[in-house]
Write a protein that holds these residues in place. Structure first.
Motif, PDB file in Angstrom:
ATOM      1  N   ALA A  48       8.907  49.346 -66.854  1.00  0.00           N
ATOM      2  CA  ALA A  48       9.929  50.332 -66.459  1.00  0.00           C
ATOM      3  C   ALA A  48      11.231  50.118 -67.099  1.00  0.00           C
ATOM      4  O   ALA A  48      11.839  51.287 -67.415  1.00  0.00           O
ATOM      5  N   GLU A  49      11.566  48.990 -67.614  1.00  0.00           N
ATOM      6  CA  GLU A  49      12.758  48.965 -68.446  1.00  0.00           C
ATOM      7  C   GLU A  49      12.782  49.935 -69.610  1.00  0.00           C
ATOM      8  O   GLU A  49      13.407  50.119 -70.243  1.00  0.00           O
ATOM      9  N   ALA A  50      11.520  49.541 -70.180  1.00  0.00           N
ATOM     10  CA  ALA A  50      11.100  50.079 -71.617  1.00  0.00           C
ATOM     11  C   ALA A  50      11.154  51.867 -71.341  1.00  0.00           C
ATOM     12  O   ALA A  50      11.599  52.472 -72.363  1.00  0.00           O
ATOM     13  N   GLU A  51      10.660  52.198 -70.337  1.00  0.00           N
ATOM     14  CA  GLU A  51      10.751  53.558 -69.947  1.00  0.00           C
ATOM     15  C   GLU A  51      12.116  54.233 -69.831  1.00  0.00           C
ATOM     16  O   GLU A  51      12.394  55.317 -70.381  1.00  0.00           O
ATOM     17  N   VAL A  52      12.879  53.359 -69.406  1.00  0.00           N
ATOM     18  CA  VAL A  52      14.368  53.697 -69.145  1.00  0.00           C
ATOM     19  C   VAL A  52      15.006  53.970 -70.521  1.00  0.00           C
ATOM     20  O   VAL A  52      15.673  54.883 -70.787  1.00  0.00           O
ATOM     21  N   LEU A  53      14.820  53.025 -71.614  1.00  0.00           N
ATOM     22  CA  LEU A  53      15.278  53.237 -72.882  1.00  0.00           C
ATOM     23  C   LEU A  53      14.530  54.232 -73.718  1.00  0.00           C
ATOM     24  O   LEU A  53      14.856  54.900 -74.416  1.00  0.00           O
ATOM     25  N   ASP A  54      13.172  54.330 -73.384  1.00  0.00           N
ATOM     26  CA  ASP A  54      12.444  55.514 -74.116  1.00  0.00           C
ATOM     27  C   ASP A  54      13.222  56.659 -73.949  1.00  0.00           C
ATOM     28  O   ASP A  54      12.782  57.630 -74.716  1.00  0.00           O
TER      29      ASP A  54
ATOM     30  N   ALA B 218       5.677  42.653 -71.839  1.00  0.00           N
ATOM     31  CA  ALA B 218       4.961  43.339 -70.622  1.00  0.00           C
ATOM     32  C   ALA B 218       3.547  42.966 -70.984  1.00  0.00           C
ATOM     33  O   ALA B 218       2.808  42.667 -69.985  1.00  0.00           O
ATOM     34  N   LYS B 219       3.033  43.177 -71.975  1.00  0.00           N
ATOM     35  CA  LYS B 219       1.538  42.969 -72.429  1.00  0.00           C
ATOM     36  C   LYS B 219       1.253  41.641 -72.158  1.00  0.00           C
ATOM     37  O   LYS B 219       0.191  41.231 -71.825  1.00  0.00           O
TER      38      LYS B 219
ATOM     39  N   ASP C 236       3.905  41.557 -61.838  1.00  0.00           N
ATOM     40  CA  ASP C 236       5.199  41.992 -61.387  1.00  0.00           C
ATOM     41  C   ASP C 236       6.322  42.167 -62.390  1.00  0.00           C
ATOM     42  O   ASP C 236       6.983  43.126 -62.612  1.00  0.00           O
ATOM     43  N   LEU C 237       6.076  40.923 -63.184  1.00  0.00           N
ATOM     44  CA  LEU C 237       7.263  41.048 -64.450  1.00  0.00           C
ATOM     45  C   LEU C 237       6.624  41.987 -65.494  1.00  0.00           C
ATOM     46  O   LEU C 237       7.571  42.409 -66.315  1.00  0.00           O
ATOM     47  N   ALA C 238       5.577  42.304 -65.476  1.00  0.00           N
ATOM     48  CA  ALA C 238       4.981  43.310 -66.657  1.00  0.00           C
ATOM     49  C   ALA C 238       5.426  44.706 -66.307  1.00  0.00           C
ATOM     50  O   ALA C 238       5.836  45.467 -67.142  1.00  0.00           O
ATOM     51  N   GLU C 239       5.567  44.983 -64.949  1.00  0.00           N
ATOM     52  CA  GLU C 239       5.723  46.292 -64.451  1.00  0.00           C
ATOM     53  C   GLU C 239       7.243  46.476 -64.656  1.00  0.00           C
ATOM     54  O   GLU C 239       7.902  47.387 -64.794  1.00  0.00           O
TER      55      GLU C 239
ATOM     56  N   ARG D 192      18.597  48.360 -60.554  1.00  0.00           N
ATOM     57  CA  ARG D 192      18.733  47.158 -61.088  1.00  0.00           C
ATOM     58  C   ARG D 192      17.948  47.148 -62.555  1.00  0.00           C
ATOM     59  O   ARG D 192      18.470  46.678 -63.584  1.00  0.00           O
ATOM     60  N   VAL D 193      16.579  47.894 -62.461  1.00  0.00           N
ATOM     61  CA  VAL D 193      15.914  48.024 -63.654  1.00  0.00           C
ATOM     62  C   VAL D 193      16.655  48.819 -64.656  1.00  0.00           C
ATOM     63  O   VAL D 193      16.946  48.072 -65.947  1.00  0.00           O
ATOM     64  N   ALA D 194      17.205  49.877 -64.393  1.00  0.00           N
ATOM     65  CA  ALA D 194      18.065  50.762 -65.531  1.00  0.00           C
ATOM     66  C   ALA D 194      19.322  49.902 -65.737  1.00  0.00           C
ATOM     67  O   ALA D 194      19.602  49.860 -67.081  1.00  0.00           O
ATOM     68  N   ILE D 195      20.001  49.228 -64.813  1.00  0.00           N
ATOM     69  CA  ILE D 195      20.985  48.397 -65.337  1.00  0.00           C
ATOM     70  C   ILE D 195      20.568  47.360 -66.192  1.00  0.00           C
ATOM     71  O   ILE D 195      21.430  47.131 -67.327  1.00  0.00           O
ATOM     72  N   THR D 196      19.736  46.719 -66.013  1.00  0.00           N
ATOM     73  CA  THR D 196      19.374  45.706 -66.970  1.00  0.00           C
ATOM     74  C   THR D 196      18.728  46.097 -68.396  1.00  0.00           C
ATOM     75  O   THR D 196      19.270  45.595 -69.246  1.00  0.00           O
ATOM     76  N   ALA D 197      18.180  47.143 -68.417  1.00  0.00           N
ATOM     77  CA  ALA D 197      17.953  47.690 -69.555  1.00  0.00           C
ATOM     78  C   ALA D 197      18.888  48.326 -70.421  1.00  0.00           C
ATOM     79  O   ALA D 197      18.913  48.184 -71.670  1.00  0.00           O
TER      80      ALA D 197
END
Length: 119
Positions: free
Chosen positions: A106-112, A89-90, A99-102, A18-23
């Protein structure tokens, strides 16, 4: 880059990540929005309608040429998406919503991953 994003989206859908899908969906939507024709741009062969003000009629009235983005443009859009998620996230972390920050990190990492040079 767009092809890689789409391929990763397919893999994320199959894996139900879900995290990767959203990002990835968000990044692809941002790219699609950047390609959109600006308001007020009209095609040369399209004529106005006498019945509806501002309506276009004629061959190709519903079609508009989209902008062509360079790889640098695509990279810039994805970088912006990463920056937005990192900043949000910050802020969430400062508000105690870890929870939301993490999730945003995670979404930022997928895109990065798409911004890193491929070996």
């Amino acid at each position: 880059m767009r092809t890689n994003l789409r391929d990763d989206l397919k893999a994320a859908l199959k894996a139900r990540d879900r995290v990767a899908i959203t990002a990835l969906r968000s990044a692809l939507a941002a790219i699609d929005n950047a390609e959109a024709v600006p308001d007020g741009h009209s095609s040369g062969d399209v004529t106005g309608s006498e019945h509806v003000a501002g309506a276009a009629s004629g061959l190709g009235a519903a079609e508009a040429e989209r902008r062509h983005l360079t790889e640098a443009d695509l990279r810039s859009i994805v970088e912006h998406e990463v920056q937005e998620r990192t900043a949000a996230a910050k802020e969430y972390a400062q508000l105690g919503r870890t929870d939301l920050a993490e999730r945003l990190r995670a979404e930022a990492e997928v895109l990065d991953r798409h911004l890193r040079p491929t070996p």
